[in-house]
Design a protein around this motif. Structure first.
Motif: not given
Length: 76
Positions: A51-52, A11-14, A72-76, A36-37
């Motif tokens: 998230v790093y 799930i972390a990778a996705e 943009a937190r709400g969007y993500f 980039r994440v």
């Protein structure tokens, strides 16, 4: 039982893949163009993700990117 231990990793990778895709294609904020994440860590109950991220532009101040991500937190 091994399946339960790998689920948070999958799930972390996705989540990492989806966030990078959103940053590349959907987000229009120019402050996030070079973000980039790098990694995502998911809790055992899958309720919290850490998230790093990194900035590809080494001269850009990190405060601007962090402020844009907070907005943009709400969007993500």
């Amino acid at each position: 039982m091994p399946r339960e231990r790998t689920r948070p990793l999958r799930i972390a990778a996705e989540v990492q893949r989806l966030l990078n895709e959103l940053l590349l294609t959907e987000v229009k904020d120019p402050r996030l163009a070079q973000i980039r994440v790098n990694d995502v860590e998911v809790s055992g109950d899958l309720g919290v993700a850490t998230v790093y991220f990194g900035n590809l532009d080494v001269d850009a101040p990190p405060d601007e990117a962090l402020a844009a991500l907070e907005k943009a937190r709400g969007y993500f």
